[in-house]
Design a protein around this motif. Structure first.
Motif: not given
Lengths: 487, 491
Positions: B201-203, B320-321, B206
């Motif tokens: 699952l693309v975070a 995350n990004l 989280s």
């Protein structure tokens, strides 16, 4: 330039690559020198959606090393993200440990000459993942090799307790020996398994007042020699600069310099410490770790007598020279093999001689360790016993040792097979001596005449006896008989 | 066949009464007919879907065993990695990203013989409450083409409501499953944090993200949860079987919960529209008639949930990004002058406005000097909210709330007012902060004919009872049987 009194202060930031089977947070094997990007997976590549899974072996290794460094082990520790952008860091954050390192407040003893030791305090020890490598070998673009990405690193930070380049080197060497003893790292500096970054400054006394020079961090040190030289260079450079500018340590004037191995100088890389904001925060993808109970007990059981302690014991208990003790303790297996051979009854100095003069040479030729030669420690003890008893000569023992490695046979069997047993039977030897004396009346006369001629004649007579016994007479016994005959 | 639930369809397929290929054909017929308007899907996989369907049909006729979702057409939100097609997160930066691996939930769907028909639209990187932040596609609410489907799982919810699949998977960080389910009149479950693997699952955030089902009925929801729940060695935050057993969610689903105590938080609900509150009151009456006791409670810290959420979620998102940098994959700027420009320009060009806003918010919250005032304080609020729930669950089986203060709003209404947009998650965010499960089920319509959702929250790992409680309501109401009038949209 006036002569300034000064003290040197060096602290080290050390990264030790742990030799686990797999990377810190994924199942990729560790590597060195493979094709670029051949040891990677979605996790260490930081692909969208991946999650790290902690390598328990890495935690064990790190805690073992922290214990050996006398650190307090955190019962509760966790992971944090350290953010910075760099192409060799695919997630643009590194999983590390920030406010709860697994080890803290430890120390390491280093040799400070003539049997003395010095204690260097360890501020902290924590685990983190390594980055990859940027390659600047092609055209007007750079490439990234991520094989190393995710390799477990133990970061060790010391207090600025080292006061000379020699002490810095001693710590580096000691740490290398220690982590190899513990089996947690291959600790090969050329391969980047150990990276040392010294933080150096001076406390200069001038006109009765003390001044601290700005701290310099040195990078790009790929050998113990470079490490030592760079510290020495910095001492001179900082002293000169202080004399010239009088600049002292302040917030924000720490600089980073790179070591130029060819020119043996440090070169300015970053003038002022950039206000790095790593935006640490707890890693939400990993659960906290508890280091205690049965698990910690099991890890602690992996500790061993550490090399410096062993080395000092070899000196005090066995009377070895510091040099010999150092040679024997360079590798754990050699040191333990030596200890076993002595415990099996070998005379310590004799065992030391056999191992350092014959064993290590042979192992070196075969590119293996002493224990891998296929000789048992009891065999070495027996061989040393035979030399002590005069059954074989010291020089013959080398030949027997080599054959022991070659054939796996026992030393007494080999000595007989190789016809190396010395004649020590006094009665038998006396008959031969009598015969030699009878055949060489002139020489006997010369011995009795005294002076220079006497010594030479005596040597000649001894040689004759050895010749008649085809070299198998025990020279010590023959010498005693000659003495009694010639008065 | 459109009105068969996923579970009913599966039973008919296994019984040989319906062929999976027929069901899939029917779904694609509807997708072709209605999706140009609805815009639920970013990508569809007709060939792969038929291949799977035909394989299931062959195995059924050969008498072989088939999985619990055998032949059922499902959709997944486009932030779950698949080795087929792209995994875009509805972002320009990942528009052409092809994952080398499948998310764990995708593997589980495939192992259950589900037929994945397509990847559904969403707010870019799941950041939004209307799906209007998708950089790739516009999705409308199947009940009213002028209104949003909700978000961020607007695509999956619209696909389920529009009968463009039988069931779907969404992800929920602050309400992204429950709110669109409410807006689209379907069932949406956010499981307990750690119940479903996040691997693949693309975070976004989280510590808050969780994958869950969007379905037309509660029993489909139970069916889907059974497929995707459980420990995953690849996700350290997924909980193991020993700590929290995965029960058979269908086994006792139709048994009403005895001595049911439901908590209502009247003060907190005051901000909701009158019609939404009226629907909630009616829902409570349904439960009362079923013998439940309704007690009014206070949860003093819920008012701070949104503030805490927008610090924690954005902080995690900013980290995350960070990986979408144009260096390793995804969009890269043309002719950068140096590597810093690779970062700055690639990101400036390919991230949308809301994503940038949240990255900046989160970066700020984590910056040295601000960390304690924002991030650390938000974590403390999070703990207080957890305690509020723990206290509440000491007295009741579950807590009910609106899903959202309003029904589906008009496209464009809130897109330029982020704060208004954020407030539409006021009722859903607390469950993510506390890590507890929450479900949204249809409980009525407003005077414009737009669905209203009822949210029920339960203690951690209490999904089995939560589903039973939801099923009690569903079994005694007809709201879930209403389908949006898509035919008229088509004209």
């Amino acid at each position: 330039m006036e002569d300034l009194a000064y003290k040197v202060m060096v602290g080290l930031e050390i990264h030790v690559q742990l030799c686990t089977r797999t990377k810190m947070f994924c199942g990729c094997a560790l590597g060195f020198g493979e094709d670029a990007n051949s040891r990677v997976c979605p996790v260490c590549l930081g692909m969208p959606g991946v999650l790290p899974v902690m390598n328990k072996e890495a935690v064990e290794y790190a805690v073992l090393a922290a214990l050996a460094l006398n650190c307090e082990i955190a019962e509760f520790t966790k992971w944090d993200r350290k953010s910075y952008y760099y192409p060799d860091l695919p997630k643009n954050y590194q999983i590390s440990q920030y406010d709860l390192p697994l080890g803290a407040n430890g120390f390491i003893e280093i040799a400070s000459g003539s049997g003395q030791t010095k204690r260097i305090r360890i501020t902290r020890a924590h685990l983190e993942e390594d980055a990859g490598k940027n390659l600047h070998t092609a055209g007007d673009f750079s490439q990234v090799d991520l094989n190393r990405t995710g390799t477990p690193l133990l970061e060790i930070v010391t207090e600025p307790d080292m006061s000379s380049a020699a002490e810095v080197r001693a710590l580096a060497v000691e740490l290398q020996r220690m982590v190899r003893y513990l089996g947690v790292s291959e600790a090969d500096m050329q391969k980047g398994h150990m990276r040392f970054e010294p933080n150096i400054n001076l406390v200069v006394t001038k006109d009765g007042a003390e001044y601290k020079t700005p701290i310099v961090e040195v990078k790009n040190l790929n050998s113990f020699r470079a490490l030592e030289r760079s510290v020495d260079f910095e001492i001179g450079r900082q002293l000169g600069e202080f004399a010239e500018t009088g600049e002292t340590m302040q917030m924000g004037n720490k600089s980073t310099r790179g070591w130029d191995d060819a020119k043996e100088v440090t070169v300015l890389q970053r003038e002022k410490e950039e206000a790095h904001d790593y935006r640490y925060f707890p890693e939400p993808d990993l659960v906290p770790v508890e280091l205690k109970g049965r698990w910690l007990k099991d890890v602690r059981a992996g500790l061993c007598e550490l090399p410096l302690k062993k080395q000092m014991r070899f000196v005090s208990e066995y009377g070895l020279s510091e040099y010999d003790a150092g040679v024997l303790t360079a590798e754990r297996s050699t040191a333990e093999f030596f200890d076993e051979a002595v415990k099996a009854g070998g005379d310590a100095k004799r065992v030391c001689n056999v191992l350092t003069q014959v064993g290590l040479k042979l192992a070196n030729e075969k590119d293996c360790s002493i224990v891998e030669l296929g000789i048992e420690s009891e065999g070495v003890a027996q061989l040393c016993g035979m030399v002590e008893a005069g059954d074989i000569s010291a020089s013959a023992s080398a030949q027997v040792f080599e054959q022991m490695a070659e054939t796996g046979k026992k030393p007494d069997v080999l000595a007989r097979e190789l016809n190396l047993i010395q004649k020590s039977d006094a009665g038998e030897l006396e008959a031969i001596v009598n015969k030699v004396l009878a055949e060489n009346a002139q020489a006997v006369e010369d011995v009795a005449g005294g002076g220079k001629k006497s010594k030479k004649a005596r040597g000649f007579l001894l040689g004759q006896v050895m010749q008649k016994t085809e070299g198998q007479a025990n020279p010590k016994v023959v010498s005693e008989i000659l003495d009694s005959k010639l008065g | 066949m459109d009105e068969l639930s996923a579970r009913q369809l599966r039973e008919k397929i296994v019984a040989g009464e319906v062929r999976s290929a027929e069901a899939v054909a029917k779904v694609f017929e509807r997708i072709e007919k209605f999706d140009p308007e609805v815009g639920a899907y970013i990508s569809t996989y007709r060939d792969e879907a038929f291949e799977t369907a035909e394989d299931v049909d062959r195995r059924v006729s050969a008498g072989e065993a088939v999985g619990v979702l055998a032949g059922v057409p499902v959709a997944i939100k486009d932030n779950m990695c698949t080795t087929f097609g792209a995994t875009t997160c509805a972002s320009k930066i990942l528009e052409n990203f092809h994952s080398p691996y499948n998310a764990t939930v995708v593997e589980k769907l495939l192992a259950a013989d589900a037929v994945i028909v397509g990847k559904a639209n969403m707010d870019e990187f799941a950041m939004g409450s209307s799906t209007e932040n998708s950089a790739l596609k516009r999705t409308v609410n199947p009940w009213d083409a002028n209104r949003v489907p909700g978000g961020s799982s607007g695509g999956p919810a619209a696909a389920v409501a529009g009968r463009l699949c039988s069931a779907a998977l969404g992800s929920d960080t602050g309400g992204s499953i429950r709110q669109p389910a409410g807006f689209c009149g379907v069932v949406g479950l956010k499981p307990t944090y750690g119940r479903v693997s996040r691997f693949g699952l693309v975070a976004y955030g989280s510590s808050l993200d969780q994958i869950g089902p969007i379905t037309r009925t509660v029993d489909d929801c139970a069916l889907m949860l059974g497929v995707i729940a459980g420990h995953d060695p690849s996700d350290s935050t997924s909980v193991d079987e020993q700590t929290a057993h995965v029960p058979d969610y269908l086994e006792k689903l139709d048994q009403p919960v005895g001595n049911l105590k439901i908590a209502n938080v009247p003060k907190f609900n005051e901000g909701a529209d009158e019609q939404v509150r009226a629907a909630l009151d009616e829902a409570l009456d349904v439960y009362r008639q079923l013998g439940a006791e309704v007690l009014d409670i206070e949860m003093p810290h819920l008012d701070y949930a949104i503030a805490a959420y927008y610090v924690i979620a954005t902080a995690e998102a900013s980290s995350n990004l960070a990986r979408y940098d144009g260096v390793h994959y995804g969009h890269r700027t043309e002719r950068p002058r140096d590597y810093v420009e690779v970062y700055s320009k690639s990101r400036a060009e390919a991230f949308g406005k809301e994503v940038k806003r949240r990255i900046m918010l989160g970066t700020y919250a984590l910056s040295s000097g601000y960390y304690d005032a924002y991030y650390l304080k938000a974590l403390k609020v999070r703990n207080l909210i957890r305690n509020d729930f723990a206290d509440a669950f000491g007295e009741c089986n579950c807590i009910v709330m609106p899903v959202s203060p309003t029904t589906a709003f008009r496209l464009g209404d809130k897109i330029d007012d982020p704060l208004q947009m954020y407030l539409s998650d006021v009722y859903t965010i607390a469950a993510n902060l506390a890590g507890i499960p929450g479900i949204s089920i249809p409980c009525g319509f407003d005077d414009k004919g737009l669905p209203i959702g009822l949210q029920i929250l339960a203690p951690a790992f209490g999904e089995a009872e939560l589903l039973r409680i939801a099923r009690m309501f569903e079994a005694n109401t007809d709201w879930h049987k209403k389908a949006p009038p898509l035919e008229s949209v088509d004209n």
